[in-house]
Write a protein that holds these residues in place. Structure first.
Motif, PDB file in Angstrom:
ATOM      1  N   GLU A   1       0.836  -1.204   0.000  1.00 19.15           N
ATOM      2  CA  GLU A   1       0.000   0.000   0.000  1.00 19.15           C
ATOM      3  C   GLU A   1       0.868   1.249   0.000  1.00 19.15           C
ATOM      4  O   GLU A   1       0.600   2.199  -0.738  1.00 19.15           O
ATOM      5  CB  GLU A   1      -0.908   0.058   1.243  1.00 19.15           C
ATOM      6  CG  GLU A   1      -2.040  -0.914   1.216  1.00 19.15           C
ATOM      7  CD  GLU A   1      -1.750  -2.170   2.006  1.00 19.15           C
ATOM      8  OE1 GLU A   1      -2.673  -2.674   2.660  1.00 19.15           O
ATOM      9  OE2 GLU A   1      -0.609  -2.665   1.966  1.00 19.15           O
ATOM     10  N   THR A   2       1.913   1.232   0.814  1.00 18.86           N
ATOM     11  CA  THR A   2       2.811   2.381   0.894  1.00 18.86           C
ATOM     12  C   THR A   2       3.512   2.600  -0.443  1.00 18.86           C
ATOM     13  O   THR A   2       3.596   3.731  -0.934  1.00 18.86           O
ATOM     14  CB  THR A   2       3.840   2.185   2.014  1.00 18.86           C
ATOM     15  OG1 THR A   2       3.149   1.908   3.231  1.00 18.86           O
ATOM     16  CG2 THR A   2       4.699   3.410   2.190  1.00 18.86           C
ATOM     17  N   ALA A   3       4.006   1.535  -1.031  1.00 16.29           N
ATOM     18  CA  ALA A   3       4.711   1.646  -2.316  1.00 16.29           C
ATOM     19  C   ALA A   3       3.780   2.176  -3.400  1.00 16.29           C
ATOM     20  O   ALA A   3       4.166   3.049  -4.181  1.00 16.29           O
ATOM     21  CB  ALA A   3       5.279   0.291  -2.726  1.00 16.29           C
ATOM     22  N   VAL A   4       2.570   1.655  -3.437  1.00 18.94           N
ATOM     23  CA  VAL A   4       1.597   2.119  -4.442  1.00 18.94           C
ATOM     24  C   VAL A   4       1.345   3.601  -4.254  1.00 18.94           C
ATOM     25  O   VAL A   4       1.388   4.374  -5.212  1.00 18.94           O
ATOM     26  CB  VAL A   4       0.275   1.320  -4.349  1.00 18.94           C
ATOM     27  CG1 VAL A   4      -0.854   2.011  -5.089  1.00 18.94           C
ATOM     28  CG2 VAL A   4       0.476  -0.089  -4.885  1.00 18.94           C
ATOM     29  N   PHE A   5       1.100   3.991  -3.032  1.00 14.48           N
ATOM     30  CA  PHE A   5       0.785   5.395  -2.836  1.00 14.48           C
ATOM     31  C   PHE A   5       1.964   6.294  -3.156  1.00 14.48           C
ATOM     32  O   PHE A   5       1.805   7.306  -3.839  1.00 14.48           O
ATOM     33  CB  PHE A   5       0.256   5.687  -1.430  1.00 14.48           C
ATOM     34  CG  PHE A   5      -0.304   7.065  -1.397  1.00 14.48           C
ATOM     35  CD1 PHE A   5      -1.547   7.332  -1.928  1.00 14.48           C
ATOM     36  CD2 PHE A   5       0.461   8.116  -0.950  1.00 14.48           C
ATOM     37  CE1 PHE A   5      -2.028   8.627  -1.997  1.00 14.48           C
ATOM     38  CE2 PHE A   5      -0.015   9.411  -0.997  1.00 14.48           C
ATOM     39  CZ  PHE A   5      -1.271   9.667  -1.521  1.00 14.48           C
ATOM     40  N   VAL A   6       3.149   5.954  -2.694  1.00 12.71           N
ATOM     41  CA  VAL A   6       4.329   6.790  -2.962  1.00 12.71           C
ATOM     42  C   VAL A   6       4.563   6.917  -4.467  1.00 12.71           C
ATOM     43  O   VAL A   6       4.820   8.005  -4.978  1.00 12.71           O
ATOM     44  CB  VAL A   6       5.571   6.226  -2.240  1.00 12.71           C
ATOM     45  CG1 VAL A   6       6.851   6.874  -2.723  1.00 12.71           C
ATOM     46  CG2 VAL A   6       5.408   6.389  -0.738  1.00 12.71           C
ATOM     47  N   ARG A   7       4.431   5.809  -5.170  1.00 10.89           N
ATOM     48  CA  ARG A   7       4.677   5.811  -6.618  1.00 10.89           C
ATOM     49  C   ARG A   7       3.583   6.550  -7.385  1.00 10.89           C
ATOM     50  O   ARG A   7       3.860   7.256  -8.350  1.00 10.89           O
ATOM     51  CB  ARG A   7       4.786   4.370  -7.109  1.00 10.89           C
ATOM     52  CG  ARG A   7       5.175   4.261  -8.576  1.00 10.89           C
ATOM     53  CD  ARG A   7       5.333   2.826  -9.023  1.00 10.89           C
ATOM     54  NE  ARG A   7       4.073   2.120  -8.904  1.00 10.89           N
ATOM     55  CZ  ARG A   7       3.944   0.875  -8.439  1.00 10.89           C
ATOM     56  NH1 ARG A   7       4.987   0.190  -8.067  1.00 10.89           N
ATOM     57  NH2 ARG A   7       2.769   0.296  -8.374  1.00 10.89           N
ATOM     58  N   GLU A   8       2.340   6.406  -6.958  1.00 14.34           N
ATOM     59  CA  GLU A   8       1.213   6.944  -7.729  1.00 14.34           C
ATOM     60  C   GLU A   8       0.660   8.272  -7.196  1.00 14.34           C
ATOM     61  O   GLU A   8      -0.250   8.831  -7.782  1.00 14.34           O
ATOM     62  CB  GLU A   8       0.078   5.906  -7.768  1.00 14.34           C
ATOM     63  CG  GLU A   8       0.491   4.531  -8.256  1.00 14.34           C
ATOM     64  CD  GLU A   8       0.984   4.484  -9.700  1.00 14.34           C
ATOM     65  OE1 GLU A   8       0.847   5.475 -10.439  1.00 14.34           O
ATOM     66  OE2 GLU A   8       1.514   3.429 -10.107  1.00 14.34           O
TER      67      GLU A   8
END
Length: 189
Positions: A98-105
């Motif tokens: 979830e963190t990776a998705v949000f940071v990237r997107e």
């Protein structure tokens, strides 16, 4: 707290966004992966952007509530910093996709949602900063490094977890959290 159906949608979106990216993921793929109808998805989320924002909102809401609960315990500054960092690292590592998705997107969010994101991030930063400043004012911590720098470094390490942390790696989230907290506290002393 999301309903069971809403959580299925969020979980499916996180898996797809993490593995193939936001742009490459269609609403139909999310629907198929969640095992629901398109109508059910649109019942909970107006758009794929709403779904992306909800992924972040759930994460930051839980992390902010944990921080507020910890501060409410009235512990000394060092224990408060330790508990905040351990909670933050464990929740970030436990929800690394979830963190990776949000940071990237994150750049895909509109201005209003980016303003909400910045406000909540600022509140977290300022609340954590107040704990460090209090510890410095009471001589529990050294003032050799400004509190703002300490907080930026600590939160920066946590924000980078999605880049290098692997759930199947050699350290559990709890072990990693303790090491990061020890590092920050050693620097504060």
């Amino acid at each position: 707290m999301p309903s069971a159906t809403e959580q299925k949608i969020i979980d499916a979106a996180v898996r797809l966004f993490a593995s193939q990216g936001y742009d490459a993921t269609s609403v139909q793929e999310i629907v198929n992966a969640a095992g629901i109808t398109k109508g059910a998805l649109y019942h909970y989320f107006r758009s794929k952007d709403d779904l992306l924002f909800e992924i972040y909102r759930l994460l930051i809401t839980a992390q902010s509530a944990d921080m507020d609960r910890i501060i409410g315990l009235g512990l000394p500054a060092a224990e408060t910093v330790r508990e905040i960092l351990v909670s933050l690292v464990v929740s970030t590592a436990g929800r690394v996709d979830e963190t990776a998705v949000f940071v990237r997107e994150m750049p895909r969010l509109g201005e209003e949602r980016m303003a909400d994101f910045r406000a909540e991030r600022r509140r977290y930063h300022e609340t954590f900063l107040a704990v460090v400043e209090k510890g410095q004012a009471e001589d529990e911590f050294s003032s050799a490094v400004p509190a703002d720098t300490v907080v930026r470094i600590a939160l920066g390490v946590v924000n980078q977890l999605p880049v290098w942390y692997r759930p199947d790696g050699p350290k559990t989230p709890g072990q990693l959290a303790a090491e990061i907290a020890d590092f920050v506290l050693a620097g504060l002393r």
